[in-house]
Design a protein around this motif. Structure first.
Motif, PDB file in Angstrom:
ATOM      1  N   CYS A 148      32.252  36.833  42.884  1.00  0.00           N
ATOM      2  CA  CYS A 148      31.534  38.041  43.312  1.00  0.00           C
ATOM      3  C   CYS A 148      31.721  39.205  42.334  1.00  0.00           C
ATOM      4  N   GLY A 149      32.179  38.905  41.115  1.00  0.00           N
ATOM      5  CA  GLY A 149      32.249  39.921  40.072  1.00  0.00           C
ATOM      6  C   GLY A 149      33.500  40.766  40.055  1.00  0.00           C
ATOM      7  N   GLU A 150      34.503  40.435  40.870  1.00  0.00           N
ATOM      8  CA  GLU A 150      35.751  41.196  40.875  1.00  0.00           C
ATOM      9  C   GLU A 150      36.647  40.704  39.748  1.00  0.00           C
ATOM     10  N   PRO A 151      37.362  41.611  39.068  1.00  0.00           N
ATOM     11  CA  PRO A 151      38.243  41.190  37.978  1.00  0.00           C
ATOM     12  C   PRO A 151      39.380  40.315  38.487  1.00  0.00           C
ATOM     13  N   THR A 152      39.682  39.260  37.726  1.00  0.00           N
ATOM     14  CA  THR A 152      40.782  38.370  38.105  1.00  0.00           C
ATOM     15  C   THR A 152      41.735  38.216  36.930  1.00  0.00           C
ATOM     16  N   GLU A 153      41.700  37.097  36.273  1.00  0.00           N
ATOM     17  CA  GLU A 153      42.660  36.741  35.231  1.00  0.00           C
ATOM     18  C   GLU A 153      42.487  37.597  33.974  1.00  0.00           C
ATOM     19  N   GLN A 154      43.608  38.091  33.450  1.00  0.00           N
ATOM     20  CA  GLN A 154      43.585  38.867  32.213  1.00  0.00           C
ATOM     21  C   GLN A 154      43.568  37.914  31.030  1.00  0.00           C
ATOM     22  N   LEU A 155      42.793  38.264  30.018  1.00  0.00           N
ATOM     23  CA  LEU A 155      42.734  37.445  28.817  1.00  0.00           C
ATOM     24  C   LEU A 155      43.615  38.053  27.738  1.00  0.00           C
ATOM     25  N   SER A 156      44.291  37.197  27.001  1.00  0.00           N
ATOM     26  CA  SER A 156      45.139  37.646  25.902  1.00  0.00           C
ATOM     27  C   SER A 156      44.256  38.049  24.735  1.00  0.00           C
ATOM     28  N   LEU A 157      44.657  39.076  24.017  1.00  0.00           N
ATOM     29  CA  LEU A 157      43.862  39.540  22.883  1.00  0.00           C
ATOM     30  C   LEU A 157      44.586  39.343  21.557  1.00  0.00           C
ATOM     31  N   ASP A 158      45.673  38.612  21.566  1.00  0.00           N
ATOM     32  CA  ASP A 158      46.497  38.463  20.374  1.00  0.00           C
ATOM     33  C   ASP A 158      45.982  37.346  19.477  1.00  0.00           C
ATOM     34  N   GLY A 159      44.875  37.584  18.780  1.00  0.00           N
ATOM     35  CA  GLY A 159      44.339  36.620  17.836  1.00  0.00           C
ATOM     36  C   GLY A 159      43.857  35.330  18.472  1.00  0.00           C
ATOM     37  N   VAL A 160      43.489  35.379  19.739  1.00  0.00           N
ATOM     38  CA  VAL A 160      43.054  34.195  20.466  1.00  0.00           C
ATOM     39  C   VAL A 160      41.536  34.240  20.601  1.00  0.00           C
ATOM     40  N   THR A 161      40.894  33.095  20.423  1.00  0.00           N
ATOM     41  CA  THR A 161      39.442  33.037  20.569  1.00  0.00           C
ATOM     42  C   THR A 161      39.072  32.789  22.028  1.00  0.00           C
ATOM     43  N   ILE A 162      37.802  32.954  22.322  1.00  0.00           N
ATOM     44  CA  ILE A 162      37.316  32.711  23.684  1.00  0.00           C
ATOM     45  C   ILE A 162      37.521  31.247  24.058  1.00  0.00           C
ATOM     46  N   ASP A 163      37.336  30.339  23.090  1.00  0.00           N
ATOM     47  CA  ASP A 163      37.574  28.915  23.359  1.00  0.00           C
ATOM     48  C   ASP A 163      39.033  28.664  23.723  1.00  0.00           C
ATOM     49  N   ASP A 164      39.954  29.333  23.013  1.00  0.00           N
ATOM     50  CA  ASP A 164      41.381  29.169  23.300  1.00  0.00           C
ATOM     51  C   ASP A 164      41.738  29.684  24.695  1.00  0.00           C
ATOM     52  N   GLU A 165      40.994  30.659  25.181  1.00  0.00           N
ATOM     53  CA  GLU A 165      41.241  31.219  26.515  1.00  0.00           C
ATOM     54  C   GLU A 165      40.583  30.383  27.610  1.00  0.00           C
ATOM     55  N   ASN A 166      39.916  29.302  27.220  1.00  0.00           N
ATOM     56  CA  ASN A 166      39.289  28.380  28.164  1.00  0.00           C
ATOM     57  C   ASN A 166      38.169  29.048  28.965  1.00  0.00           C
ATOM     58  N   VAL A 167      37.392  29.907  28.288  1.00  0.00           N
ATOM     59  CA  VAL A 167      36.237  30.540  28.916  1.00  0.00           C
ATOM     60  C   VAL A 167      35.060  29.584  28.775  1.00  0.00           C
ATOM     61  N   LYS A 168      34.460  29.251  29.883  1.00  0.00           N
ATOM     62  CA  LYS A 168      33.352  28.293  29.920  1.00  0.00           C
ATOM     63  C   LYS A 168      32.011  29.015  29.856  1.00  0.00           C
ATOM     64  N   HIS A 169      30.989  28.272  29.462  1.00  0.00           N
ATOM     65  CA  HIS A 169      29.627  28.800  29.431  1.00  0.00           C
ATOM     66  C   HIS A 169      29.228  29.235  30.846  1.00  0.00           C
ATOM     67  N   GLY A 170      28.687  30.436  30.971  1.00  0.00           N
ATOM     68  CA  GLY A 170      28.247  30.938  32.266  1.00  0.00           C
ATOM     69  C   GLY A 170      29.275  31.801  32.979  1.00  0.00           C
ATOM     70  N   GLU A 171      30.536  31.785  32.516  1.00  0.00           N
ATOM     71  CA  GLU A 171      31.543  32.648  33.137  1.00  0.00           C
ATOM     72  C   GLU A 171      31.323  34.086  32.682  1.00  0.00           C
ATOM     73  N   ASN A 172      31.608  35.004  33.558  1.00  0.00           N
ATOM     74  CA  ASN A 172      31.454  36.420  33.240  1.00  0.00           C
ATOM     75  C   ASN A 172      32.793  37.021  32.861  1.00  0.00           C
ATOM     76  N   LEU A 173      32.751  37.894  31.866  1.00  0.00           N
ATOM     77  CA  LEU A 173      33.923  38.658  31.455  1.00  0.00           C
ATOM     78  C   LEU A 173      33.631  40.124  31.693  1.00  0.00           C
ATOM     79  N   ILE A 174      34.674  40.873  31.937  1.00  0.00           N
ATOM     80  CA  ILE A 174      34.522  42.306  32.142  1.00  0.00           C
ATOM     81  C   ILE A 174      35.493  43.019  31.207  1.00  0.00           C
ATOM     82  N   ILE A 175      35.011  44.077  30.577  1.00  0.00           N
ATOM     83  CA  ILE A 175      35.863  44.902  29.724  1.00  0.00           C
ATOM     84  C   ILE A 175      36.361  46.052  30.584  1.00  0.00           C
ATOM     85  N   MET A 176      37.683  46.181  30.668  1.00  0.00           N
ATOM     86  CA  MET A 176      38.268  47.230  31.499  1.00  0.00           C
ATOM     87  C   MET A 176      39.075  48.184  30.639  1.00  0.00           C
ATOM     88  N   GLU A 177      39.009  49.444  31.004  1.00  0.00           N
ATOM     89  CA  GLU A 177      39.779  50.447  30.291  1.00  0.00           C
ATOM     90  C   GLU A 177      41.223  50.391  30.758  1.00  0.00           C
TER      91      GLU A 177
END
Length: 172
Positions: free
Chosen positions: A20-49
């Motif tokens: 339902c669009g609520e933020p859940t799991e935090q993604l690491s930003l330390d030189g990790v790609t989206i593939d390494d974070e196991n983000v699948k096609h069709g999943e939504n990401l949100i940028i939070m301040e």
């Protein structure tokens, strides 16, 4: 990953969202790609301040929600030490609270280990500069509640319980 969106610095972070669009799991930003974070096609990401806490730590914004009793006591002029300290704190934020008892006051932010106890959190909160004028006889006089959609919800109980055991999560 944030550079794709034209953002830089550590004031932003990425999170996955649930169905339902609520933020859940935090993604690491330390030189990790989206593939390494196991983000699948069709999943939504949100940028939070906001900066992410160090792994194993939680960040909380601390708010004071004046109750009707606090405001009516200040009008009666109650002068015991605890009431006087709370009244002074409320009055230091202006007369607008007298008109709106649902208005909250941000007291500050804390960052604490998830292995800390509720007692540790209460002691840490009492060190905030905005609470320097209040002297509590015991941390048992301080009631903590979680926020759900900006409103007070679950009371955080048990001084010896760890924040991890209570499944507390950071604000961000």
């Amino acid at each position: 990953m944030l550079s794709i969106a034209g953002l830089n610095g550590d004031a932003w972070h990425l999170r996955k969202t649930n169905w339902c669009g609520e933020p859940t799991e935090q993604l690491s930003l330390d030189g990790v790609t989206i593939d390494d974070e196991n983000v699948k096609h069709g999943e939504n990401l949100i940028i939070m301040e906001g900066r992410l806490p160090v792994k194993g730590y939680l960040t909380f914004s601390i708010w004071l929600f004046p109750t009707f009793e606090n405001i009516s006591n200040s009008k009666r002029g109650s002068m015991d030490d605890l009431s006087f300290g709370i009244e002074s704190l409320i009055q230091s934020f202006g007369d607008t609270l007298n008109n709106d008892i649902n208005k909250s006051i941000k007291l500050g932010d804390v960052e604490i280990s998830n292995e800390s106890t509720v007692a540790d959190l209460k002691n840490y909160i009492l060190t905030l500069p905005s609470l320097s004028g209040i002297s509590l006889p015991s941390i048992r006089y301080l009631r903590l509640q979680g926020l759900d959609n900006g409103r007070p919800s679950r009371i955080i109980r048990g001084l010896s319980n760890t924040l991890k055991k209570l499944k507390m999560q950071s604000d961000h």
